[in-house]
Scaffold this active site. Structure first.
Site, mmCIF file in Angstrom:
data_model
loop_
_atom_site.group_PDB
_atom_site.id
_atom_site.type_symbol
_atom_site.label_atom_id
_atom_site.label_comp_id
_atom_site.label_asym_id
_atom_site.label_seq_id
_atom_site.Cartn_x
_atom_site.Cartn_y
_atom_site.Cartn_z
ATOM 1 N N THR A 296 33.670 40.943 44.461
ATOM 2 C CA THR A 296 35.039 40.874 43.760
ATOM 3 C C THR A 296 35.882 41.948 43.744
ATOM 4 O O THR A 296 35.254 42.958 42.973
ATOM 5 C CB THR A 296 34.847 40.069 42.304
ATOM 6 O OG1 THR A 296 34.229 38.839 42.944
ATOM 7 C CG2 THR A 296 36.374 39.452 41.859
ATOM 8 N N PHE A 298 38.849 43.676 41.597
ATOM 9 C CA PHE A 298 39.682 43.654 40.271
ATOM 10 C C PHE A 298 40.730 44.911 40.525
ATOM 11 O O PHE A 298 40.813 45.911 41.029
ATOM 12 C CB PHE A 298 38.879 44.026 39.173
ATOM 13 C CG PHE A 298 37.670 43.044 39.129
ATOM 14 C CD1 PHE A 298 36.588 42.807 39.838
ATOM 15 C CD2 PHE A 298 37.971 41.898 37.986
ATOM 16 C CE1 PHE A 298 35.332 42.206 39.443
ATOM 17 C CE2 PHE A 298 36.889 41.194 37.624
ATOM 18 C CZ PHE A 298 35.610 40.938 38.446
HETATM 19 O O1 PRE Z 1 34.008 34.112 34.928
HETATM 20 C C1 PRE Z 1 33.819 35.274 35.178
HETATM 21 O O2 PRE Z 1 32.727 35.836 35.011
HETATM 22 C C2 PRE Z 1 34.828 35.970 35.840
HETATM 23 O O3 PRE Z 1 34.729 37.484 35.357
HETATM 24 C C3 PRE Z 1 36.093 35.503 36.469
HETATM 25 C C4 PRE Z 1 35.548 35.913 38.062
HETATM 26 C C5 PRE Z 1 36.840 35.464 38.935
HETATM 27 O O4 PRE Z 1 37.682 35.160 38.486
HETATM 28 O O5 PRE Z 1 36.677 35.432 40.263
HETATM 29 C C6 PRE Z 1 35.062 37.231 38.414
HETATM 30 C C7 PRE Z 1 34.023 37.596 39.385
HETATM 31 C C8 PRE Z 1 33.576 36.510 40.044
HETATM 32 O O6 PRE Z 1 34.256 36.439 41.367
HETATM 33 C C9 PRE Z 1 33.627 35.091 39.428
HETATM 34 C C10 PRE Z 1 34.443 34.868 38.495
#
Ligand code: PRE
Length: 416
Positions: A296, A298
């Protein structure tokens, strides 16, 4: 009777920080190791105005109130507001003896109602993220700023606002995932708010299936998690052959916390190994993301932009709306191609102020905003020239930020 910090029985350091904030005119002292007394002059000459005092109280009291619910189960804490010799005082007395790792002891996410105009200045960088402790976003905040104080927020918008009103110094928010795609809500919020992208973090995401201790796979009839996490594990969960419904909740760690606090024996959460530890859940399966290289991305947001440099790889993010005309998108993208600038991402979102364009003859066309990331720094002439050209084809153009690329070498076995 209200109480704070049931885990340690000591004073929550963020309360001390608020009380010590220069310029707020608060005085405070520890009447005992576990009692903090905050005083504020409620007069016009040199003291706080009624409004400022109310703001301070609002932040302090909301922190207490948010924990009051949870700590009802235990005993002994108190908060009191009183007027002593013309001074208003707030007393915070935490309670003792809570069980280690109790989910009730973790910080509560900020909500919009927690906000006041109190500026906070601490030596530690405060980084807002959406979710509760154990969320991947918290891990991303830690990767970006290893010694930061992570500030959980209950919504993405709250994380933006926390930075805008100085409750936090940075926000770290997910924008895209290698399996689930873009997190559109954050693209929309980037435009609605005036924060600047000052960095990016790429976090390998390894999901676990978590349940209460003693629960077996065959007991599970419901799986809850963040929609992104559900979609990242969709095939694996299907292949497991579980006869379970899937339900979306606000964040992965919040799902784990919910199972723990409600003692749900038929429900599993998709969340991190750290969430399992924090909320006392067992791991039924790990590495359940559909691809082992699940990542992911950020972005890190700040009130001020950073000064772009050329001594390391930079990325720049822009958003624009195209002018009327033919082949406009092609012309915009060519501005980068001619200068050998690599585009790493393009995302389109509905143009909310002007969603439809009616053409001569009555045909309706959707109008879009385009978000583009390109590999160059705004300190480079080729990037400046490309944007000068892009401006000619666009009715609106904003640079969201020019920031160092996350160049961390990637290994499939890397833990989040
Ligand atoms: O729910 C979480 O733990 C988050 O940090 C959010 C979140 C997202 O929004 O994509 C962050 C990383 C992962 O992809 C899954 C969920």
């Amino acid at each position: 009777m209200q109480s704070i910090n049931p885990l340690s029985g000591s004073i929550d350091k963020s309360l001390v920080r608020i009380a010590s904030t220069p310029g707020l005119g608060l005085t405070h002292h520890r009447s005992s190791p576990s009692r903090l007394t905050v005083k504020c002059l409620d007069s016009a000459n040199g003291g706080r105005t009624r409004h400022e005092w109310q703001s301070c109280c609002a932040v302090l009291a909301s922190k207490v109130a948010s924990q009051q619910q949870d700590s009802k189960k235990t005993d002994g804490g108190s908060t009191g507001v009183a007027t002593v010799n013309g001074h208003k005082t707030l007393d915070f007395v935490p309670i003792n003896g809570a069980v280690a790792k109790s989910p009730f002891a973790l910080p509560k996410p900020l909500s919009i109602s927690d906000f006041s105009a109190v500026p906070l200045h601490g030596s530690q960088l405060r980084v807002a993220y959406q979710g509760v402790p154990g969320a991947y976003s918290e891990a991303a905040a830690g990767k970006a700023y290893p010694n930061c104080e992570p500030i959980p927020c209950d919504q993405f918008e709250v994380a933006f606002q926390a930075v805008e009103i100085w409750i936090a110094d940075r926000a770290v928010l997910p924008v895209e995932n290698s399996l689930g795609g873009s997190i559109h809500r954050n693209y929309d919020l980037l435009l609605r708010h005036r924060l600047h992208i000052v960095g990016e973090v790429q976090l390998p995401v390894h999901h676990c299936l978590l349940a209460l201790p003693g629960v077996r796979m065959e007991h599970i009839t419901r799986i809850i998690s963040h929609p992104q996490a559900l979609s990242q594990c969709e095939n694996t969960i299907t292949k497991m052959g579980l006869n379970a419904s899937r339900e979306a909740v606000d964040d992965t760690a919040g799902a784990a916390e919910y199972i723990a606090t409600k003692n749900l024996r038929n429900t599993a959460a998709i969340a991190s190994a750290r969430a399992a530890e924090l909320y006392g859940l067992q791991t039924l399966a790990k590495g359940i993301q559909d691809d082992s290289s699940n990542v992911t991305r950020f972005v890190i947001l700040s009130r001020e932009p950073i000064i772009p440099r050329i001594d390391r790889p930079f990325k720049t993010s822009i958003v624009f709306a195209q002018e009327k005309g033919t082949n406009i998108l092609f012309k915009v993208l060519s501005s980068f191609a001619f200068r050998n600038i690599n585009l790493t991402k393009i995302e389109s979102r509905p143009h909310r102020n002007q969603p439809i364009r009616v053409e001569d003859g009555g045909a309706k066309q959707f109008e879009y905003l385009f978000y583009v990331d390109f590999e160059a720094s705004m300190a480079e002439e080729r990037a400046q020239n490309a944007l000068a050209e892009v401006e000619e084809f666009t009715s609106f153009l904003r640079v969201l930020g020019s920031y160092p690329m996350d160049m961390t070498p990637w290994r499939p076995d890397m833990e989040e």
